[in-house]
Scaffold this motif. Structure first.
Motif, PDB file in Angstrom:
ATOM      1  N   ARG A 182       9.580  12.343  10.736  1.00 23.16           N
ATOM      2  CA  ARG A 182       8.818  13.214   9.850  1.00 23.16           C
ATOM      3  C   ARG A 182       8.867  12.601   8.465  1.00 23.16           C
ATOM      4  O   ARG A 182       9.682  11.743   8.178  1.00 23.16           O
ATOM      5  CB  ARG A 182       9.415  14.618   9.827  1.00 23.16           C
ATOM      6  CG  ARG A 182       9.302  15.320  11.165  1.00 23.16           C
ATOM      7  CD  ARG A 182       9.905  16.696  11.110  1.00 23.16           C
ATOM      8  NE  ARG A 182       9.010  17.658  10.474  1.00 23.16           N
ATOM      9  CZ  ARG A 182       8.123  18.410  11.136  1.00 23.16           C
ATOM     10  NH1 ARG A 182       7.997  18.279  12.436  1.00 23.16           N
ATOM     11  NH2 ARG A 182       7.364  19.272  10.506  1.00 23.16           N
ATOM     12  N   CYS A 183       7.985  13.050   7.586  1.00 22.44           N
ATOM     13  CA  CYS A 183       7.917  12.501   6.236  1.00 22.44           C
ATOM     14  C   CYS A 183       9.221  12.801   5.491  1.00 22.44           C
ATOM     15  O   CYS A 183       9.609  13.967   5.366  1.00 22.44           O
ATOM     16  CB  CYS A 183       6.730  13.090   5.505  1.00 22.44           C
ATOM     17  SG  CYS A 183       6.557  12.485   3.820  1.00 22.44           S
ATOM     18  N   ALA A 184       9.875  11.750   4.980  1.00 24.83           N
ATOM     19  CA  ALA A 184      11.151  11.924   4.264  1.00 24.83           C
ATOM     20  C   ALA A 184      10.945  12.676   2.952  1.00 24.83           C
ATOM     21  O   ALA A 184      11.859  13.298   2.434  1.00 24.83           O
ATOM     22  CB  ALA A 184      11.786  10.563   3.988  1.00 24.83           C
ATOM     23  N   ILE A 185       9.727  12.636   2.438  1.00 27.87           N
ATOM     24  CA  ILE A 185       9.442  13.263   1.146  1.00 27.87           C
ATOM     25  C   ILE A 185       9.120  14.749   1.284  1.00 27.87           C
ATOM     26  O   ILE A 185       9.649  15.576   0.552  1.00 27.87           O
ATOM     27  CB  ILE A 185       8.266  12.529   0.457  1.00 27.87           C
ATOM     28  CG1 ILE A 185       8.658  11.073   0.183  1.00 27.87           C
ATOM     29  CG2 ILE A 185       7.853  13.234  -0.835  1.00 27.87           C
ATOM     30  CD1 ILE A 185       7.487  10.170  -0.088  1.00 27.87           C
ATOM     31  N   CYS A 186       8.249  15.093   2.242  1.00 32.56           N
ATOM     32  CA  CYS A 186       7.763  16.481   2.276  1.00 32.56           C
ATOM     33  C   CYS A 186       7.991  17.182   3.615  1.00 32.56           C
ATOM     34  O   CYS A 186       7.596  18.331   3.780  1.00 32.56           O
ATOM     35  CB  CYS A 186       6.290  16.532   1.895  1.00 32.56           C
ATOM     36  SG  CYS A 186       5.187  16.031   3.223  1.00 32.56           S
ATOM     37  N   ASN A 187       8.604  16.507   4.596  1.00 35.91           N
ATOM     38  CA  ASN A 187       8.866  17.107   5.912  1.00 35.91           C
ATOM     39  C   ASN A 187       7.599  17.266   6.752  1.00 35.91           C
ATOM     40  O   ASN A 187       7.614  17.922   7.781  1.00 35.91           O
ATOM     41  CB  ASN A 187       9.593  18.456   5.766  1.00 35.91           C
ATOM     42  CG  ASN A 187      10.183  18.960   7.086  1.00 35.91           C
ATOM     43  OD1 ASN A 187      10.699  18.182   7.868  1.00 35.91           O
ATOM     44  ND2 ASN A 187      10.082  20.262   7.319  1.00 35.91           N
ATOM     45  N   GLY A 191       1.304   7.603   8.826  1.00 35.31           N
ATOM     46  CA  GLY A 191       1.068   8.295   7.570  1.00 35.31           C
ATOM     47  C   GLY A 191       1.439   9.755   7.704  1.00 35.31           C
ATOM     48  O   GLY A 191       1.317  10.343   8.785  1.00 35.31           O
ATOM     49  N   CYS A 192       1.896  10.332   6.588  1.00 40.63           N
ATOM     50  CA  CYS A 192       2.214  11.756   6.581  1.00 40.63           C
ATOM     51  C   CYS A 192       0.908  12.542   6.532  1.00 40.63           C
ATOM     52  O   CYS A 192       0.050  12.267   5.701  1.00 40.63           O
ATOM     53  CB  CYS A 192       3.080  12.089   5.368  1.00 40.63           C
ATOM     54  SG  CYS A 192       3.315  13.858   5.157  1.00 40.63           S
ATOM     55  N   VAL A 193       0.766  13.523   7.429  1.00 43.29           N
ATOM     56  CA  VAL A 193      -0.465  14.303   7.457  1.00 43.29           C
ATOM     57  C   VAL A 193      -0.545  15.275   6.276  1.00 43.29           C
ATOM     58  O   VAL A 193      -1.623  15.770   5.948  1.00 43.29           O
ATOM     59  CB  VAL A 193      -0.645  15.079   8.786  1.00 43.29           C
ATOM     60  CG1 VAL A 193      -0.752  14.114   9.955  1.00 43.29           C
ATOM     61  CG2 VAL A 193       0.482  16.064   9.016  1.00 43.29           C
ATOM     62  N   SER A 194       0.585  15.546   5.616  1.00 40.69           N
ATOM     63  CA  SER A 194       0.571  16.471   4.473  1.00 40.69           C
ATOM     64  C   SER A 194       0.378  15.755   3.143  1.00 40.69           C
ATOM     65  O   SER A 194      -0.486  16.118   2.366  1.00 40.69           O
ATOM     66  CB  SER A 194       1.868  17.276   4.410  1.00 40.69           C
ATOM     67  OG  SER A 194       2.040  18.014   5.583  1.00 40.69           O
ATOM     68  N   CYS A 195       1.218  14.741   2.849  1.00 35.09           N
ATOM     69  CA  CYS A 195       1.156  14.122   1.518  1.00 35.09           C
ATOM     70  C   CYS A 195       0.555  12.722   1.548  1.00 35.09           C
ATOM     71  O   CYS A 195       0.313  12.128   0.498  1.00 35.09           O
ATOM     72  CB  CYS A 195       2.545  14.097   0.862  1.00 35.09           C
ATOM     73  SG  CYS A 195       3.652  12.832   1.521  1.00 35.09           S
ATOM     74  N   GLY A 196       0.304  12.175   2.736  1.00 35.10           N
ATOM     75  CA  GLY A 196      -0.352  10.881   2.833  1.00 35.10           C
ATOM     76  C   GLY A 196       0.556   9.674   2.684  1.00 35.10           C
ATOM     77  O   GLY A 196       0.092   8.534   2.753  1.00 35.10           O
TER      78      GLY A 196
HETATM   79 ZN   LIG Z   1       4.732  13.796   3.269  1.00 28.18          ZN
END
Ligand SMILES: [Zn+2]
Length: 145
Positions: A89-94, A120-125
């Motif tokens: 999962r995205c380390a920045i935004c989960n 790519g993160c689907v939330s923050c890119g």
């Molecule tokens: Zn993210």
């Protein structure tokens, strides 16, 4: 079902590692959303004794320890985690991640990145690829189990 975590903001490294290992991990500052954890079944990870007492009153499962490696060891309980970009999962935004087509990824990646598989993160890119981060995490995980 996979465990989900609520990690004390003081343990940012633990939260980032859990996300990279693919666990749904939210942050809490000063126990905000602890009541939510009680109803959603998230496990609280903290070193803060006041927070541990509050969690006990709310019947929230907790994991604690003096050092990061102790906490990681207790979290993994002897199971070697799968370390892969597919799972992370995205380390920045989960946020969840999905594979990014190579041509698009190479446009977005910093110059000189020679990998062939990107997520790519689907939330923050934010863009990720298999590299030293994942290698280090894999190595560290061997010490935790
Ligand atoms: Zn993210």
């Amino acid at each position: 079902m996979e465990p989900r975590y609520l990690v004390d903001a003081m343990l940012g490294n633990v939260a980032r590692k859990l996300r990279m290992l693919g666990y749904d991990t939210e942050y809490t500052a000063d126990g905000a959303s602890l009541e939510g954890a009680a109803s959603s079944g998230r496990i609280l990870v903290t070193k803060n004794s006041a927070l541990l007492r509050r969690a006990a009153r709310l019947h929230v499962t907790t994991i604690t320890g003096d050092a990061e490696h102790t906490i990681m060891r207790r979290l993994l309980r002897g199971h070697m985690p799968t370390v892969s970009g597919e799972r992370a999962r995205c380390a920045i935004c989960n946020g969840a991640t999905e594979e990014v087509p190579l041509r698009e990824a190479l446009d977005r990646a910093p110059p000189g990145i020679m990998h062939t598989k990107f997520w790519g993160c689907v939330s923050c890119g934010h863009l990720y690829w298999e590299g030293t981060h994942m290698d280090r995490l894999r190595e560290a995980a061997r010490d935790w189990i």
